[in-house]
Design a protein around this motif. Sequence first.
Motif, PDB file in Angstrom:
ATOM      1  N   MET A   1       0.920  -1.002  -0.140  1.00  0.00           N
ATOM      2  CA  MET A   1       0.112   0.118  -0.084  1.00  0.00           C
ATOM      3  C   MET A   1       1.047   1.295  -0.092  1.00  0.00           C
ATOM      4  O   MET A   1       1.856   1.341   0.795  1.00  0.00           O
ATOM      5  CB  MET A   1      -0.896  -0.079   1.283  1.00  0.00           C
ATOM      6  N   ASP A   2       0.818   2.097  -1.015  1.00  0.00           N
ATOM      7  CA  ASP A   2       1.405   3.572  -0.939  1.00  0.00           C
ATOM      8  C   ASP A   2       0.305   4.548  -0.679  1.00  0.00           C
ATOM      9  O   ASP A   2      -0.853   4.377  -1.108  1.00  0.00           O
ATOM     10  CB  ASP A   2       1.872   3.565  -2.337  1.00  0.00           C
ATOM     11  N   ARG A 204       4.061   2.765   9.067  1.00  0.00           N
ATOM     12  CA  ARG A 204       2.841   2.532   8.871  1.00  0.00           C
ATOM     13  C   ARG A 204       2.299   0.938   8.311  1.00  0.00           C
ATOM     14  O   ARG A 204       3.131   0.318   7.582  1.00  0.00           O
ATOM     15  CB  ARG A 204       2.158   3.467   7.661  1.00  0.00           C
ATOM     16  N   ASN A 205       1.418   0.363   8.996  1.00  0.00           N
ATOM     17  CA  ASN A 205       1.120  -0.962   8.557  1.00  0.00           C
ATOM     18  C   ASN A 205       0.316  -0.992   7.035  1.00  0.00           C
ATOM     19  O   ASN A 205      -0.381  -0.125   6.734  1.00  0.00           O
ATOM     20  CB  ASN A 205      -0.248  -1.402   9.556  1.00  0.00           C
ATOM     21  N   PRO A 206       1.118  -1.803   6.117  1.00  0.00           N
ATOM     22  CA  PRO A 206       0.861  -1.572   4.775  1.00  0.00           C
ATOM     23  C   PRO A 206      -0.630  -2.061   4.429  1.00  0.00           C
ATOM     24  O   PRO A 206      -1.453  -1.713   3.479  1.00  0.00           O
ATOM     25  CB  PRO A 206       1.711  -2.478   4.077  1.00  0.00           C
ATOM     26  N   LEU A 210      -4.019   3.084   9.617  1.00  0.00           N
ATOM     27  CA  LEU A 210      -4.160   3.647  10.787  1.00  0.00           C
ATOM     28  C   LEU A 210      -3.410   3.187  11.871  1.00  0.00           C
ATOM     29  O   LEU A 210      -3.332   3.736  13.020  1.00  0.00           O
ATOM     30  CB  LEU A 210      -5.715   3.636  11.155  1.00  0.00           C
ATOM     31  N   GLN A 211      -2.751   2.070  11.591  1.00  0.00           N
ATOM     32  CA  GLN A 211      -1.821   1.364  12.859  1.00  0.00           C
ATOM     33  C   GLN A 211      -0.376   1.403  12.335  1.00  0.00           C
ATOM     34  O   GLN A 211      -0.249   1.579  11.037  1.00  0.00           O
ATOM     35  CB  GLN A 211      -2.045  -0.229  12.626  1.00  0.00           C
ATOM     36  N   MET A 212       0.456   1.355  13.161  1.00  0.00           N
ATOM     37  CA  MET A 212       1.766   1.357  13.048  1.00  0.00           C
ATOM     38  C   MET A 212       2.359   0.079  13.363  1.00  0.00           C
ATOM     39  O   MET A 212       1.680  -0.616  13.826  1.00  0.00           O
ATOM     40  CB  MET A 212       2.415   2.505  13.999  1.00  0.00           C
TER      41      MET A 212
END
Length: 339
Positions: A1-2, A204-206, A210-212
């Motif tokens: 995810m970019d 960032r969680n791909p 909203l999560q790291m």
Amino acid sequence: MDSDSNEPSQEELFEHHKFTAAKGQEPLRVDKFLMNFIENATRNKIQQAAKNGHIWVNDAIVKQNYRVKAGDEVKVLFEHPPYEFLLTPEDIPLDIVFEDEVLLVVNKPAGMVVHPGHGNYSGTLINALVHHFENLPNNSSNRPGLVHRIDKDTSGLLVIAKTEAAMTSLAQQFFEKTSEREYVALVWGDVKEDEGTIEGHIGRNPKNRLQMQVFPNGEQGKEAITHYKVLERFGYVTLVSCRLETGRTHQIRAHMKYLGHTLFNDERYGGDKILKGTHFTKYKQFVENAFKVLPRQALHARTLGFSHPLTGEVLRFDSDIPNDMGACIEKWRSYAKHA
């Protein structure tokens, strides 16, 4: 995810987001897809954007029920108030722990957002600061007075700069890791070691922006170091102290989850479920009551230390654990005694 997310300049009236769906993306309605990736974006906001023709997939306008597939490029445009509006002074009381001519230390309550942004246009710490103080210096992101930040549902201490020189000095101390920041957290599970250090890049969680996420091999994200120490054990949960060597977004929340000990009632990271213990009725009811007592993640920024920008004197401040978190801890303490 970019992802590319652009915060509005003073002239812009819109907030833009662009995402490319990851290879493993299962078909998902675009409104639900965007809810997973944009903080504070309500379903209503997304529906309004769709109604206005402001959601595109592969450069074609789509409705909110369009199903996003792997490789799709999704763009959304939210109407945004002018930036000046975001800095509207508001007469909100501040819990000031210390103040002099160049800085102040405030104790932020849980539930208060630090700075205005999409979905939080008012009631923030910045709105309060610009009401109570004139001519606060801007940081590199045009946030008046802000040297650092803590999450909306985290309570505790923040230092605010009142002059450009103080901003520079304090920002440098945070960058060079010479400031002291200690948090108290209630986490799920019985933490194995009495103390330890968690090292693992955070980014960032791909799959959920909203999560790291922790990247232990450092292949993504930025270096992050947390030193933890067990304060008290309650069997199914543990009270810990966390000292930050770095200051990444959601650092303690992501690091403790990576260790296998998600913060108690941390909805974003799954801590609002029963992660340890049985699901028998009495225990389940006890945990649900504890969630009601503390309707947020169990995290409090208790200690803050730094050198005064003018005098060089080392200042150190402590703040009491707030009532909601204290009541939750007391419930677990009592439960552990009778278990």
